[in-house]
Scaffold this motif. Sequence first.
Motif, mmCIF file in Angstrom:
data_model
loop_
_atom_site.group_PDB
_atom_site.id
_atom_site.type_symbol
_atom_site.label_atom_id
_atom_site.label_comp_id
_atom_site.label_asym_id
_atom_site.label_seq_id
_atom_site.Cartn_x
_atom_site.Cartn_y
_atom_site.Cartn_z
ATOM 1 N N VAL A 172 0.620 -0.942 0.208
ATOM 2 C CA VAL A 172 -0.299 0.028 0.280
ATOM 3 C C VAL A 172 0.497 1.119 0.055
ATOM 4 C CG1 VAL A 172 -1.783 1.203 1.196
ATOM 5 C CG2 VAL A 172 -1.900 -1.085 1.190
ATOM 6 N N LEU A 173 1.006 1.929 -0.821
ATOM 7 C CA LEU A 173 2.180 3.154 -1.852
ATOM 8 C C LEU A 173 0.735 4.436 -1.342
ATOM 9 C CD1 LEU A 173 3.554 2.065 -4.009
ATOM 10 C CD2 LEU A 173 4.714 1.412 -1.953
ATOM 11 N N ASN A 174 1.444 6.082 -0.348
ATOM 12 C CA ASN A 174 0.692 6.392 -0.047
ATOM 13 C C ASN A 174 1.011 7.738 -1.161
ATOM 14 O OD1 ASN A 174 -0.502 8.607 0.192
ATOM 15 N ND2 ASN A 174 0.961 8.854 2.436
ATOM 16 N N ALA A 175 0.077 8.401 -2.149
ATOM 17 C CA ALA A 175 1.142 9.446 -3.406
ATOM 18 C C ALA A 175 -0.243 10.335 -3.404
ATOM 19 C CB ALA A 175 0.835 8.559 -4.676
ATOM 20 N N THR A 176 -0.855 10.299 -1.526
ATOM 21 C CA THR A 176 -1.331 11.644 -1.766
ATOM 22 C C THR A 176 -1.202 13.241 -0.740
ATOM 23 O OG1 THR A 176 -2.612 11.063 0.696
ATOM 24 C CG2 THR A 176 -3.389 10.485 -1.373
ATOM 25 N N GLY A 177 0.161 12.580 -0.732
ATOM 26 C CA GLY A 177 0.677 13.555 0.623
ATOM 27 C C GLY A 177 0.249 13.922 2.178
ATOM 28 N N ASN A 214 5.356 5.690 0.411
ATOM 29 C CA ASN A 214 4.800 6.233 0.277
ATOM 30 C C ASN A 214 5.112 6.778 -1.644
ATOM 31 O OD1 ASN A 214 4.114 7.907 1.719
ATOM 32 N ND2 ASN A 214 5.864 9.376 2.175
ATOM 33 N N ALA A 215 5.140 7.222 -2.117
ATOM 34 C CA ALA A 215 4.960 6.956 -3.641
ATOM 35 C C ALA A 215 5.081 8.605 -4.426
ATOM 36 C CB ALA A 215 3.572 6.223 -4.473
ATOM 37 N N ALA A 216 5.409 8.732 -5.754
ATOM 38 C CA ALA A 216 5.569 10.363 -6.023
ATOM 39 C C ALA A 216 3.645 10.597 -6.103
ATOM 40 C CB ALA A 216 5.705 10.383 -7.029
ATOM 41 N N PRO A 217 4.189 11.886 -5.411
ATOM 42 C CA PRO A 217 1.835 12.197 -6.216
ATOM 43 C C PRO A 217 0.961 12.280 -7.215
ATOM 44 C CG PRO A 217 3.553 13.772 -4.934
ATOM 45 C CD PRO A 217 4.483 12.808 -5.564
ATOM 46 N N ALA A 218 0.101 11.243 -7.415
ATOM 47 C CA ALA A 218 -0.710 11.323 -7.270
ATOM 48 C C ALA A 218 -1.783 11.103 -7.982
ATOM 49 C CB ALA A 218 -0.806 10.175 -8.417
ATOM 50 N N PRO A 219 -2.930 11.344 -8.814
ATOM 51 C CA PRO A 219 -3.437 12.305 -8.649
ATOM 52 C C PRO A 219 -5.166 11.333 -9.297
ATOM 53 C CG PRO A 219 -2.946 12.191 -10.958
ATOM 54 C CD PRO A 219 -2.486 11.788 -10.598
ATOM 55 N N ALA A 220 -4.696 9.909 -9.559
ATOM 56 C CA ALA A 220 -5.148 9.389 -9.793
ATOM 57 C C ALA A 220 -4.713 7.530 -8.976
ATOM 58 C CB ALA A 220 -5.596 8.479 -10.984
ATOM 59 N N THR A 221 -6.022 7.422 -8.120
ATOM 60 C CA THR A 221 -5.613 6.276 -7.835
ATOM 61 C C THR A 221 -5.083 4.702 -8.559
ATOM 62 O OG1 THR A 221 -6.618 6.315 -5.450
ATOM 63 C CG2 THR A 221 -6.570 3.629 -5.845
ATOM 64 N N THR A 222 -4.440 3.557 -8.174
ATOM 65 C CA THR A 222 -3.756 2.819 -9.372
ATOM 66 C C THR A 222 -3.786 1.903 -8.574
ATOM 67 O OG1 THR A 222 -1.788 3.257 -9.577
ATOM 68 C CG2 THR A 222 -3.748 4.311 -11.303
ATOM 69 N N ILE A 223 -3.916 0.091 -9.288
ATOM 70 C CA ILE A 223 -3.715 -0.971 -8.791
ATOM 71 C C ILE A 223 -2.598 -1.877 -9.835
ATOM 72 C CG2 ILE A 223 -4.547 -3.306 -8.196
ATOM 73 C CD1 ILE A 223 -7.606 -2.212 -7.745
ATOM 74 N N ALA A 235 -16.491 9.672 -5.212
ATOM 75 C CA ALA A 235 -15.335 9.533 -5.531
ATOM 76 C C ALA A 235 -14.881 8.768 -6.425
ATOM 77 C CB ALA A 235 -14.727 9.634 -4.003
ATOM 78 N N PRO A 236 -15.307 8.810 -7.617
ATOM 79 C CA PRO A 236 -14.441 7.948 -8.890
ATOM 80 C C PRO A 236 -13.771 7.104 -8.455
ATOM 81 C CG PRO A 236 -15.697 9.924 -9.753
ATOM 82 C CD PRO A 236 -15.557 10.226 -8.359
ATOM 83 N N VAL A 237 -13.882 5.945 -8.687
ATOM 84 C CA VAL A 237 -12.581 5.588 -8.483
ATOM 85 C C VAL A 237 -11.312 5.308 -9.799
ATOM 86 C CG1 VAL A 237 -11.458 3.186 -8.233
ATOM 87 C CG2 VAL A 237 -13.751 3.804 -6.336
ATOM 88 N N ALA A 238 -10.273 5.369 -10.268
ATOM 89 C CA ALA A 238 -10.050 5.244 -10.946
ATOM 90 C C ALA A 238 -9.678 3.842 -11.724
ATOM 91 C CB ALA A 238 -8.289 5.797 -10.858
ATOM 92 N N GLY A 239 -8.966 2.991 -9.858
ATOM 93 C CA GLY A 239 -8.972 1.613 -9.824
ATOM 94 C C GLY A 239 -8.227 0.785 -11.177
ATOM 95 N N GLY A 255 -4.780 7.163 -4.373
ATOM 96 C CA GLY A 255 -4.029 8.949 -5.395
ATOM 97 C C GLY A 255 -5.181 10.038 -4.535
ATOM 98 N N ALA A 256 -4.673 10.886 -4.954
ATOM 99 C CA ALA A 256 -5.974 11.776 -4.986
ATOM 100 C C ALA A 256 -7.594 11.819 -4.939
ATOM 101 C CB ALA A 256 -5.934 13.721 -5.467
ATOM 102 N N ASP A 257 -7.899 11.241 -5.597
ATOM 103 C CA ASP A 257 -9.364 10.553 -5.921
ATOM 104 C C ASP A 257 -9.380 9.192 -4.732
ATOM 105 O OD1 ASP A 257 -7.811 8.410 -7.180
ATOM 106 O OD2 ASP A 257 -9.402 8.593 -9.121
ATOM 107 N N TRP A 258 -8.941 8.935 -4.007
ATOM 108 C CA TRP A 258 -9.305 8.097 -3.279
ATOM 109 C C TRP A 258 -10.771 8.061 -2.439
ATOM 110 C CZ3 TRP A 258 -7.691 3.054 -2.275
ATOM 111 C CH2 TRP A 258 -8.232 2.711 -1.494
#
Length: 471
Positions: A334-339, A363-372, A398-402, A442-445
């Motif tokens: 589980v990686l946090n890209a929200t800050g 942690n992961a680099a900031p990202a707008p979309a949640t990805t798996i 809060a739509p899932v990129a998923g 991501g930010a859309d979590w």
Amino acid sequence: MSVIVTAVLVVVTLSAYGYARSLDGNIRREAPGDLGEDRPPETGALNVLLIGSDSREGDNKKYGALSQGLGERTDTIMLLHISPDRDKATMISFPRDSMVMIPSCALPGGGTKPAGLGQINSAFNDGGVTCTIKTLEAITDIHINHYVKVDFTGFKGIVDAIGGIQICLPKAVNDPKAKFVLGPGKHVVSGEQALGYVRTRYALGDGSDLGRIERQQVFLTKVLEKVTDGGLLTDPGKLDGFLRAAAGAVTADPELTLLRMLEIADSVSGLTAKELKGITVPTEPYPADKNRVQFRQPAASDFFARVRDDVEVTVTAGPSAAPKVKNEQVRVQVLNATGEAGKATKVADELAAQGFVVTHVGNAAPAPATTIRYARKDTEGPAYGDAVAARLSKDKRAPVAGKVKALTADVYKPAVTAANADATARPAVPRPTGPVIQLVIGADWPGVRVVSTIPDSLKDKVVDTTTNPCL
């Protein structure tokens, strides 16, 4: 509420469309007023408000002639929540003595009552069903699809039509206010006795509305159990009497049409009394008046959130679909890209509670979309990634990129820093042999979808078909 839901379930089994139309014509209709534009979004769940009216008008005069002309309050407030999968039903009770913030509501005679603190059942007296729906949506953030109102006389007619319900009293009861006098032990009650049993308050238990609510929930589960398992469906005469009594006993919104009822009935046709769970919103004494209660926080807000998050419809696998991957088979990073500090840890704990084997948070680099993601070499990666995606909420807010996709690298190298509170390996646990899945928040979590609407902390308060009515 189980009475009405059962009636709807039964209607769909009848092939005579004309007969069903005649039943629909017996239902009184009353449209809510303006509910405003800022309503909670729909999530695919079905939420039906049950209002038990304490009106003393008409045939209800004998329950308090002096109260005629004084309006009506909600003697019972329940919200039936049916999951989007239509495989679970939760009957949520709101104590009538609850002190809540009531929004501004239009008054029946004209004018507007300003927003303010009040007893929840007064919303109906002040602004009718419109104010009641607005109040419940404001405090729960749950979209209410329909409402059904039943008064004292209507309730009696429905119970009479099914031949009464067995109750159990721990002691003799003599309650003149509820018109309920009965000895200890088991009894089959109908008519006045059935109404008295669900209305009595001070003569049983601790005298609180909470105790009465629990008895009402037990009674309703017994109604549904008797209708579905007691032979009513195979007795044409009794079935007709029950359906006509149910239709003639209620007032509903115009949108709850015959076609809508058939649609609901078809979707919940596999639902039985065993899937119906009753729960009361967590409360505590109201400091300014010990005879009133207020919602206990954060338990109440957490509970409402779980109801709102029950939003994902399970897709039925076809005959050729691959075997379902169990949560316990999946290793997750589980990686946090929200800050947001601690986000990965929180999500990891939620996934672990549902059986996933979390091997790492970081942690992961900031990202707008949640990805798996999964390693390209793992041929089973998509199926295992889908197992994680299935646990993410699909709330429209809060739509899932998923998106489950392959990484170009064959080995995971999560971005980890010593200063990151989320960066840690999880405690050693038995490791499954499947691929490792990487969840990047991501930010859309959207959040982790709950397994059950009712949290573990409230499980001892659940009423269902296994609840002992003698207690």
